[in-house]
Design a protein around this motif. Structure first.
Motif, PDB file in Angstrom:
ATOM      1  N   SER A  26       0.837  -1.198   0.000  1.00  0.00           N
ATOM      2  CA  SER A  26       0.000   0.000   0.000  1.00  0.00           C
ATOM      3  C   SER A  26       0.875   1.252   0.000  1.00  0.00           C
ATOM      4  N   HIS A  27       0.462   2.235  -0.781  1.00  0.00           N
ATOM      5  CA  HIS A  27       1.170   3.519  -0.820  1.00  0.00           C
ATOM      6  C   HIS A  27       0.160   4.646  -0.805  1.00  0.00           C
ATOM      7  N   ARG A  28      -0.320   4.958   0.362  1.00  0.00           N
ATOM      8  CA  ARG A  28      -1.186   6.136   0.480  1.00  0.00           C
ATOM      9  C   ARG A  28      -0.281   7.329   0.642  1.00  0.00           C
ATOM     10  N   TYR A  29      -0.316   8.224  -0.305  1.00  0.00           N
ATOM     11  CA  TYR A  29       0.543   9.395  -0.213  1.00  0.00           C
ATOM     12  C   TYR A  29      -0.063  10.361   0.797  1.00  0.00           C
ATOM     13  N   PRO A  30       0.690  10.730   1.841  1.00  0.00           N
ATOM     14  CA  PRO A  30       0.109  11.485   2.947  1.00  0.00           C
ATOM     15  C   PRO A  30      -0.259  12.936   2.638  1.00  0.00           C
ATOM     16  N   GLU A  31       0.370  13.545   1.661  1.00  0.00           N
ATOM     17  CA  GLU A  31       0.153  14.966   1.407  1.00  0.00           C
ATOM     18  C   GLU A  31      -0.812  15.167   0.246  1.00  0.00           C
ATOM     19  N   HIS A  32      -2.073  14.806   0.468  1.00  0.00           N
ATOM     20  CA  HIS A  32      -3.007  14.858  -0.646  1.00  0.00           C
ATOM     21  C   HIS A  32      -4.111  15.893  -0.510  1.00  0.00           C
ATOM     22  N   ALA A  33      -4.026  16.785   0.454  1.00  0.00           N
ATOM     23  CA  ALA A  33      -5.040  17.832   0.565  1.00  0.00           C
ATOM     24  C   ALA A  33      -4.627  19.037  -0.280  1.00  0.00           C
ATOM     25  N   LEU A  34      -5.604  19.649  -0.903  1.00  0.00           N
ATOM     26  CA  LEU A  34      -5.318  20.884  -1.637  1.00  0.00           C
ATOM     27  C   LEU A  34      -4.900  21.963  -0.646  1.00  0.00           C
ATOM     28  N   LEU A  35      -3.906  22.745  -1.015  1.00  0.00           N
ATOM     29  CA  LEU A  35      -3.384  23.774  -0.123  1.00  0.00           C
ATOM     30  C   LEU A  35      -4.044  25.128  -0.335  1.00  0.00           C
ATOM     31  N   GLU A  36      -4.482  25.397  -1.561  1.00  0.00           N
ATOM     32  CA  GLU A  36      -5.025  26.716  -1.890  1.00  0.00           C
ATOM     33  C   GLU A  36      -6.249  26.578  -2.781  1.00  0.00           C
ATOM     34  N   ASP A  37      -7.024  27.657  -2.861  1.00  0.00           N
ATOM     35  CA  ASP A  37      -8.070  27.730  -3.872  1.00  0.00           C
ATOM     36  C   ASP A  37      -7.370  27.767  -5.226  1.00  0.00           C
ATOM     37  N   LEU A  38      -8.057  27.361  -6.266  1.00  0.00           N
ATOM     38  CA  LEU A  38      -7.435  27.267  -7.580  1.00  0.00           C
ATOM     39  C   LEU A  38      -8.046  28.277  -8.542  1.00  0.00           C
ATOM     40  N   ALA A  39      -7.187  29.081  -9.178  1.00  0.00           N
ATOM     41  CA  ALA A  39      -7.649  30.024 -10.197  1.00  0.00           C
ATOM     42  C   ALA A  39      -7.823  29.251 -11.497  1.00  0.00           C
ATOM     43  N   LEU A  40      -9.028  29.280 -12.045  1.00  0.00           N
ATOM     44  CA  LEU A  40      -9.328  28.567 -13.280  1.00  0.00           C
ATOM     45  C   LEU A  40      -8.952  29.410 -14.491  1.00  0.00           C
ATOM     46  N   PRO A  41      -8.751  28.768 -15.644  1.00  0.00           N
ATOM     47  CA  PRO A  41      -8.377  29.510 -16.851  1.00  0.00           C
ATOM     48  C   PRO A  41      -9.358  30.634 -17.224  1.00  0.00           C
ATOM     49  N   ASP A  42     -10.646  30.478 -16.860  1.00  0.00           N
ATOM     50  CA  ASP A  42     -11.620  31.523 -17.212  1.00  0.00           C
ATOM     51  C   ASP A  42     -11.612  32.687 -16.218  1.00  0.00           C
ATOM     52  N   GLY A  43     -10.706  32.646 -15.225  1.00  0.00           N
ATOM     53  CA  GLY A  43     -10.584  33.732 -14.264  1.00  0.00           C
ATOM     54  C   GLY A  43     -11.346  33.518 -12.971  1.00  0.00           C
ATOM     55  N   THR A  55     -12.461  31.432  -9.489  1.00  0.00           N
ATOM     56  CA  THR A  55     -11.702  30.700  -8.476  1.00  0.00           C
ATOM     57  C   THR A  55     -12.519  29.509  -8.000  1.00  0.00           C
ATOM     58  N   MET A  56     -11.853  28.381  -7.856  1.00  0.00           N
ATOM     59  CA  MET A  56     -12.494  27.170  -7.376  1.00  0.00           C
ATOM     60  C   MET A  56     -12.029  26.927  -5.937  1.00  0.00           C
ATOM     61  N   SER A  57     -12.952  26.773  -5.021  1.00  0.00           N
ATOM     62  CA  SER A  57     -12.638  26.562  -3.620  1.00  0.00           C
ATOM     63  C   SER A  57     -11.943  25.221  -3.412  1.00  0.00           C
ATOM     64  N   ARG A  58     -10.848  25.248  -2.676  1.00  0.00           N
ATOM     65  CA  ARG A  58     -10.141  23.990  -2.372  1.00  0.00           C
ATOM     66  C   ARG A  58     -11.033  23.065  -1.552  1.00  0.00           C
ATOM     67  N   LEU A  59     -11.886  23.622  -0.715  1.00  0.00           N
ATOM     68  CA  LEU A  59     -12.780  22.791   0.094  1.00  0.00           C
ATOM     69  C   LEU A  59     -13.776  22.043  -0.779  1.00  0.00           C
ATOM     70  N   LYS A  60     -14.242  22.704  -1.855  1.00  0.00           N
ATOM     71  CA  LYS A  60     -15.176  22.064  -2.773  1.00  0.00           C
ATOM     72  C   LYS A  60     -14.499  20.899  -3.506  1.00  0.00           C
ATOM     73  N   TRP A  61     -13.226  21.063  -3.840  1.00  0.00           N
ATOM     74  CA  TRP A  61     -12.548  20.060  -4.653  1.00  0.00           C
ATOM     75  C   TRP A  61     -11.717  19.062  -3.879  1.00  0.00           C
ATOM     76  N   ASN A  62     -11.530  19.242  -2.593  1.00  0.00           N
ATOM     77  CA  ASN A  62     -10.722  18.292  -1.835  1.00  0.00           C
ATOM     78  C   ASN A  62     -11.234  16.867  -1.960  1.00  0.00           C
ATOM     79  N   ASP A  63     -12.550  16.691  -2.015  1.00  0.00           N
ATOM     80  CA  ASP A  63     -13.118  15.346  -2.113  1.00  0.00           C
ATOM     81  C   ASP A  63     -13.317  14.900  -3.562  1.00  0.00           C
ATOM     82  N   ASN A  64     -12.814  15.670  -4.517  1.00  0.00           N
ATOM     83  CA  ASN A  64     -12.988  15.327  -5.924  1.00  0.00           C
ATOM     84  C   ASN A  64     -11.656  15.186  -6.644  1.00  0.00           C
ATOM     85  N   CYS A  65     -10.633  14.868  -5.915  1.00  0.00           N
ATOM     86  CA  CYS A  65      -9.294  14.733  -6.502  1.00  0.00           C
ATOM     87  C   CYS A  65      -8.761  13.314  -6.361  1.00  0.00           C
TER      88      CYS A  65
END
Length: 168
Positions: free
Chosen positions: A8-25, A27-37
């Motif tokens: 087993s190799h669960r990589y320990p550092e898998h939480a998003l650190l910041e909100d993400l700026a999308l190409p269309d300008g 911002t996507m909340s890191r909290l919204k996407w933490n469970d979708n990565c």
């Protein structure tokens, strides 16, 4: 007959650190996407298992979105997801369907497939994909019979790394 089970190799550092700026300008909340990565976390686990450089999740997500391989509304385009892995020295192939027998043979040749499963591995036959895990093989459990072993990046995966073959 149960096959090989990769470590087993669960990589320990898998939480998003910041909100993400999308190409269309926007911002996507890191909290919204933490469970979708889950797919990118699977890439991290395999890179770690191979002893390769493991980028932070923010970088993988940004690269996937910038390349057009991730549709923010629909999720990952599997061939694009494969290309993202290739950019980090991983290789693979997309199969739209694969039998458990086929998957069981892969760990013996040191292949850890990323597979699409139903979140929480429900017993409902109609449930399809939408969540990605790293399949590590099968083994016989003294309490549950034959089980499928996987690294599940969801919160469920923190306590569950084996699923009964009939549920899997």
């Amino acid at each position: 007959m149960p096959g090989t089970v990769l470590e087993s190799h669960r990589y320990p550092e898998h939480a998003l650190l910041e909100d993400l700026a999308l190409p269309d300008g926007t911002t996507m909340s890191r909290l919204k996407w933490n469970d979708n990565c889950c797919g990118m976390t699977c890439i991290q686990a395999i890179l770690d298992a191979e002893g390769l450089l493991v980028p932070i999740l923010d970088i993988l997500l940004a690269e996937g979105i910038e390349s057009g391989d991730c549709d923010v509304a629909k999720g990952w385009i599997l061939l694009g997801f494969l290309e993202l892995g290739r950019s980090y020295s991983l290789d693979g192939k997309v199969f739209t369907e694969a039998s458990l027998g086929f998957l069981e043979d892969l760990p013996a040749i040191q292949v850890a497939p990323i597979i699409s499963v139903s979140c929480n591995f429900p017993l409902t036959p109609k449930a399809k994909g939408g969540h990605l895990v790293v399949f590590r093989g099968t083994r016989v459990s003294s309490t549950e019979g034959e089980v499928c072993c996987c690294d599940d990046p969801s919160t469920q995966g923190a306590t569950l790394d084996e699923v009964g073959r009939n549920v899997f």
